[in-house]
Design a protein around this motif. Structure first.
Motif, PDB file in Angstrom:
ATOM      1  N   TYR A  27      68.605  -0.536 -69.056  1.00 23.91           N
ATOM      2  CA  TYR A  27      68.747  -2.192 -68.701  1.00 23.91           C
ATOM      3  C   TYR A  27      67.485  -2.129 -67.534  1.00 23.91           C
ATOM      4  O   TYR A  27      66.908  -3.280 -67.711  1.00 23.91           O
ATOM      5  CB  TYR A  27      70.000  -2.706 -68.619  1.00 23.91           C
ATOM      6  CG  TYR A  27      69.948  -4.307 -68.972  1.00 23.91           C
ATOM      7  CD1 TYR A  27      70.293  -4.412 -70.243  1.00 23.91           C
ATOM      8  CD2 TYR A  27      69.991  -5.180 -68.124  1.00 23.91           C
ATOM      9  CE1 TYR A  27      70.346  -5.645 -70.652  1.00 23.91           C
ATOM     10  CE2 TYR A  27      70.172  -6.288 -68.205  1.00 23.91           C
ATOM     11  CZ  TYR A  27      70.255  -6.676 -69.663  1.00 23.91           C
ATOM     12  OH  TYR A  27      70.316  -8.139 -70.006  1.00 23.91           O
ATOM     13  N   ALA A  28      67.878  -1.729 -66.598  1.00 26.00           N
ATOM     14  CA  ALA A  28      66.991  -1.580 -65.431  1.00 26.00           C
ATOM     15  C   ALA A  28      65.558  -1.345 -65.812  1.00 26.00           C
ATOM     16  O   ALA A  28      64.567  -2.260 -65.237  1.00 26.00           O
ATOM     17  CB  ALA A  28      67.398  -0.667 -64.315  1.00 26.00           C
ATOM     18  N   TYR A  29      65.184  -0.275 -66.601  1.00 24.07           N
ATOM     19  CA  TYR A  29      63.893  -0.145 -67.104  1.00 24.07           C
ATOM     20  C   TYR A  29      63.225  -1.419 -67.415  1.00 24.07           C
ATOM     21  O   TYR A  29      62.254  -1.674 -67.258  1.00 24.07           O
ATOM     22  CB  TYR A  29      63.885   1.015 -67.969  1.00 24.07           C
ATOM     23  CG  TYR A  29      62.741   1.237 -68.678  1.00 24.07           C
ATOM     24  CD1 TYR A  29      61.798   1.937 -68.584  1.00 24.07           C
ATOM     25  CD2 TYR A  29      62.971   0.793 -70.138  1.00 24.07           C
ATOM     26  CE1 TYR A  29      60.634   2.527 -69.224  1.00 24.07           C
ATOM     27  CE2 TYR A  29      61.681   1.291 -71.001  1.00 24.07           C
ATOM     28  CZ  TYR A  29      60.522   1.895 -70.623  1.00 24.07           C
ATOM     29  OH  TYR A  29      59.577   2.164 -71.275  1.00 24.07           O
ATOM     30  N   ASN A  30      63.806  -1.960 -68.400  1.00 24.20           N
ATOM     31  CA  ASN A  30      63.503  -3.331 -69.240  1.00 24.20           C
ATOM     32  C   ASN A  30      63.141  -4.352 -68.221  1.00 24.20           C
ATOM     33  O   ASN A  30      62.255  -4.999 -68.114  1.00 24.20           O
ATOM     34  CB  ASN A  30      64.561  -3.664 -70.122  1.00 24.20           C
ATOM     35  CG  ASN A  30      64.233  -2.897 -71.674  1.00 24.20           C
ATOM     36  OD1 ASN A  30      63.630  -2.979 -72.285  1.00 24.20           O
ATOM     37  ND2 ASN A  30      65.417  -1.871 -71.627  1.00 24.20           N
ATOM     38  N   LEU A  31      63.949  -4.509 -67.280  1.00 21.26           N
ATOM     39  CA  LEU A  31      64.065  -5.584 -66.370  1.00 21.26           C
ATOM     40  C   LEU A  31      62.920  -5.420 -65.046  1.00 21.26           C
ATOM     41  O   LEU A  31      62.077  -6.200 -65.101  1.00 21.26           O
ATOM     42  CB  LEU A  31      65.190  -5.669 -65.321  1.00 21.26           C
ATOM     43  CG  LEU A  31      66.634  -6.249 -66.173  1.00 21.26           C
ATOM     44  CD1 LEU A  31      67.625  -6.344 -65.143  1.00 21.26           C
ATOM     45  CD2 LEU A  31      66.159  -7.528 -66.790  1.00 21.26           C
ATOM     46  N   ILE A  32      62.584  -4.074 -65.154  1.00 20.45           N
ATOM     47  CA  ILE A  32      61.661  -3.612 -63.970  1.00 20.45           C
ATOM     48  C   ILE A  32      60.173  -3.941 -64.717  1.00 20.45           C
ATOM     49  O   ILE A  32      59.359  -4.292 -64.037  1.00 20.45           O
ATOM     50  CB  ILE A  32      61.622  -2.180 -63.575  1.00 20.45           C
ATOM     51  CG1 ILE A  32      62.994  -2.416 -62.662  1.00 20.45           C
ATOM     52  CG2 ILE A  32      60.322  -1.787 -62.817  1.00 20.45           C
ATOM     53  CD1 ILE A  32      63.273  -0.661 -62.355  1.00 20.45           C
ATOM     54  N   LEU A  33      60.175  -3.448 -66.025  1.00 21.94           N
ATOM     55  CA  LEU A  33      58.835  -3.529 -66.702  1.00 21.94           C
ATOM     56  C   LEU A  33      58.623  -5.318 -66.839  1.00 21.94           C
ATOM     57  O   LEU A  33      57.404  -5.566 -66.651  1.00 21.94           O
ATOM     58  CB  LEU A  33      59.007  -3.189 -68.030  1.00 21.94           C
ATOM     59  CG  LEU A  33      58.834  -1.663 -68.117  1.00 21.94           C
ATOM     60  CD1 LEU A  33      58.891  -1.185 -69.852  1.00 21.94           C
ATOM     61  CD2 LEU A  33      57.660  -1.168 -67.587  1.00 21.94           C
ATOM     62  N   GLY A  34      59.687  -5.937 -67.110  1.00 18.34           N
ATOM     63  CA  GLY A  34      59.355  -7.530 -67.204  1.00 18.34           C
ATOM     64  C   GLY A  34      58.973  -8.143 -65.982  1.00 18.34           C
ATOM     65  O   GLY A  34      57.950  -8.882 -65.999  1.00 18.34           O
ATOM     66  N   ARG A  35      59.537  -7.587 -64.787  1.00 24.07           N
ATOM     67  CA  ARG A  35      58.809  -8.186 -63.421  1.00 24.07           C
ATOM     68  C   ARG A  35      57.523  -7.505 -63.163  1.00 24.07           C
ATOM     69  O   ARG A  35      56.627  -8.500 -62.705  1.00 24.07           O
ATOM     70  CB  ARG A  35      59.786  -7.856 -62.545  1.00 24.07           C
ATOM     71  CG  ARG A  35      61.105  -8.569 -62.469  1.00 24.07           C
ATOM     72  CD  ARG A  35      61.971  -8.278 -61.096  1.00 24.07           C
ATOM     73  NE  ARG A  35      62.924  -9.440 -61.197  1.00 24.07           N
ATOM     74  CZ  ARG A  35      63.141 -10.467 -60.495  1.00 24.07           C
ATOM     75  NH1 ARG A  35      61.838 -10.848 -59.854  1.00 24.07           N
ATOM     76  NH2 ARG A  35      64.115 -11.410 -60.362  1.00 24.07           N
ATOM     77  N   ILE A  36      57.304  -6.424 -63.288  1.00 24.09           N
ATOM     78  CA  ILE A  36      56.005  -5.783 -63.005  1.00 24.09           C
ATOM     79  C   ILE A  36      54.719  -6.190 -63.961  1.00 24.09           C
ATOM     80  O   ILE A  36      53.710  -6.846 -63.378  1.00 24.09           O
ATOM     81  CB  ILE A  36      55.780  -4.188 -63.387  1.00 24.09           C
ATOM     82  CG1 ILE A  36      56.852  -3.540 -62.034  1.00 24.09           C
ATOM     83  CG2 ILE A  36      54.315  -3.775 -63.153  1.00 24.09           C
ATOM     84  CD1 ILE A  36      56.808  -2.177 -62.123  1.00 24.09           C
ATOM     85  N   LEU A 167      52.673   3.032 -63.746  1.00 23.20           N
ATOM     86  CA  LEU A 167      52.392   1.588 -63.562  1.00 23.20           C
ATOM     87  C   LEU A 167      51.839   1.149 -62.090  1.00 23.20           C
ATOM     88  O   LEU A 167      50.746   0.404 -61.963  1.00 23.20           O
ATOM     89  CB  LEU A 167      53.499   0.657 -64.073  1.00 23.20           C
ATOM     90  CG  LEU A 167      53.794   0.416 -65.411  1.00 23.20           C
ATOM     91  CD1 LEU A 167      54.862  -0.235 -65.879  1.00 23.20           C
ATOM     92  CD2 LEU A 167      52.615  -0.121 -66.234  1.00 23.20           C
ATOM     93  N   LEU A 168      52.553   1.616 -61.277  1.00 23.95           N
ATOM     94  CA  LEU A 168      52.213   1.280 -59.642  1.00 23.95           C
ATOM     95  C   LEU A 168      50.933   1.998 -59.401  1.00 23.95           C
ATOM     96  O   LEU A 168      50.147   1.560 -58.377  1.00 23.95           O
ATOM     97  CB  LEU A 168      53.450   1.700 -58.902  1.00 23.95           C
ATOM     98  CG  LEU A 168      54.578   0.879 -59.028  1.00 23.95           C
ATOM     99  CD1 LEU A 168      55.763   1.437 -58.110  1.00 23.95           C
ATOM    100  CD2 LEU A 168      54.249  -0.466 -58.974  1.00 23.95           C
ATOM    101  N   VAL A 169      50.540   3.287 -60.007  1.00 19.64           N
ATOM    102  CA  VAL A 169      49.620   4.175 -59.227  1.00 19.64           C
ATOM    103  C   VAL A 169      48.151   3.755 -60.410  1.00 19.64           C
ATOM    104  O   VAL A 169      47.223   3.642 -59.844  1.00 19.64           O
ATOM    105  CB  VAL A 169      49.989   5.645 -59.463  1.00 19.64           C
ATOM    106  CG1 VAL A 169      48.669   6.454 -59.025  1.00 19.64           C
ATOM    107  CG2 VAL A 169      51.056   5.756 -58.476  1.00 19.64           C
ATOM    108  N   LEU A 170      48.298   4.120 -61.607  1.00 22.20           N
ATOM    109  CA  LEU A 170      47.218   3.916 -62.440  1.00 22.20           C
ATOM    110  C   LEU A 170      47.132   2.414 -62.826  1.00 22.20           C
ATOM    111  O   LEU A 170      47.309   1.826 -63.979  1.00 22.20           O
ATOM    112  CB  LEU A 170      47.533   4.690 -63.856  1.00 22.20           C
ATOM    113  CG  LEU A 170      47.785   6.182 -63.266  1.00 22.20           C
ATOM    114  CD1 LEU A 170      47.998   6.960 -64.736  1.00 22.20           C
ATOM    115  CD2 LEU A 170      46.596   6.861 -62.690  1.00 22.20           C
TER     116      LEU A 170
END
Length: 412
Positions: A27-36, A167-170
């Motif tokens: 769930y956190a994986y999805n939320l983090i993707l949504g925010r980024i 996502l943060l590096v590339l």
């Protein structure tokens, strides 16, 4: 450090705790993707996540069959069955994977994604998922819950860490490609620890016709039910991605993720429901009280989630996804109603499955198809899409209740 109460926790309970952690991580994986990523790019990521969910439902057929017959079969018969399971799983995975590779560009046009290469990477990982599912089936059937928990944790953690880090590096590479790479890497990690069964490729033990018929029947019925789950759980996201612009599809994906909390929690109750019903049925004791208890639990949980989504929709969306998704907030409580109805209907379906009664499974599939047809004909807005799901799920629950009361009347 000696903590007495920890010794009282069984391996099954530890696995349930682990499953909660894994669900929270996913769930956190999805939320983090949504925010980024924001709504537009998240729409493409949500397609890959949806594909992964669809794949998990298909592969679950292999896992459940392997788990069941790991218990029923022993010694050379079990090893013969296991060898065939790995073979059929690999062949199925390769066929599906090759199909995705061949139609990658068609999928890009159909779902309006930025790149077709995201489907190519996903297709490469498909055979790994099927092998992973058979492996998990062995660990589940043999009650090696510690090792089983680790396979789920390694898959979840590797996907979360690799994807977010990349996502943060590339920043110059397409986000959908990075999400696909993260999924592929996680499937490799999810293969470990691997069940060390001594399968012989020289000596063949033929399964009897009775064994083959038993396997075939269980496999086909399980596959049919998992298909109904795929239709109801994922068709709306794919159809919205097809009919709507990327921005709206991204908003809808966030709505679906928040609204499905009740379904994911209900799944944990289902895992507890099945063995209790099977055991009571075996002992000739009534089972309806167990069903009533779990329907009550899910009903209370659903009611609380719907009320929170109705009273504080904007706050919920801001906390979970951020301000970029706030425009979807008014639909939140309505979507929560649709998923709550489905979660309660699911309790009835699994209850009857545990009693070897498959009519509610057929009902689930029929109303899953009804949901697709309704959305195809009525999709002028995201609100209308949500209403179509509510209508379909109200009908499904009504039919499940009618069947339940009719069944109870004839079996009392």
């Amino acid at each position: 450090m000696h903590i007495p109460f920890l010794k009282k926790i069984s391996s099954e309970q530890w696995f349930m705790i682990s499953a909660l952690v894994v669900n929270a991580g996913n769930y956190a994986y999805n939320l983090i993707l949504g925010r980024i990523l924001g709504p537009q790019q998240f729409a493409d990521a949500a397609i890959l996540i949806t594909f992964l969910l669809v794949l998990s439902f298909i592969a679950m057929t292999f896992q459940l069959a392997t788990a069941k017959f790991s218990v029923l079969f022993e010694d050379s018969i079990f090893l013969s069955f296991l060898k065939k399971s790995y073979l059929y799983a690999l062949v199925t995975g390769l066929l599906l994977g090759i199909g995705i590779l061949i139609f990658a560009k068609n999928l890009q046009h159909l779902l309006h994604t930025e790149s077709f290469f995201m489907f190519v990477l996903f297709g490469i990982g498909v055979p790994l998922y099927f092998l992973m599912s058979v492996n998990r089936g062995v660990l589940q059937g043999k009650k090696r819950f510690g090792r089983l928990a680790i396979t789920y944790q390694t898959e979840m953690l590797s996907r979360l860490i690799f994807t977010v880090s990349l996502l943060l590096v590339l920043t110059n590479i397409s986000s959908s490609i990075i999400v696909a790479i993260g999924i592929l890497v996680s499937l490799i990690f999810g293969l470990f620890p691997f069940a060390k069964e001594k399968i012989s490729f020289k000596k063949e033990v033929l399964l009897s016709k009775e064994h083959k018929d038993h396997i075939k029947k269980f496999f086909l019925l399980t596959a049919f039910y998992e298909l109904s789950q795929i239709i109801i759980n994922n068709s709306d996201i794919l159809l919205v991605k097809h009919y709507f612009e990327a921005y709206d599809a991204g908003l809808y994906a966030s709505l679906a993720l928040i609204g499905r909390v009740v379904y994911f929690v209900a799944w944990m109750f289902v895992m507890l429901l099945l063995p209790k019903v099977v055991q009571l049925h075996k002992e000739g004791k009534p089972t309806t009280s167990v069903l009533s208890k779990y329907v009550l639990y899910i009903g209370i949980l659903a009611f609380i989630i719907i009320i929170v989504c109705y009273l504080f929709p904007t706050l919920v969306v801001q906390l979970l996804f951020g301000n970029a998704y706030v425009s979807i907030a008014p639909l939140l409580w309505k979507y929560a109603i649709a998923t709550s109805l489905f979660a309660i209907s699911n309790i009835f379906a699994y209850y009857f499955l545990s009693l070897d009664n498959y009519i509610p499974v057929i009902l689930s599939a029929l109303f899953g198809i009804t949901q697709i047809v309704l959305i195809i004909f009525f999709h002028n807005s995201l609100l209308q899409v949500v209403y179509m799901q509510i209508y379909a799920m109200v009908l499904l629950l009504a039919f499940q209740l009618v069947y339940f009361f009719g069944f109870s009347k004839h079996h009392t």
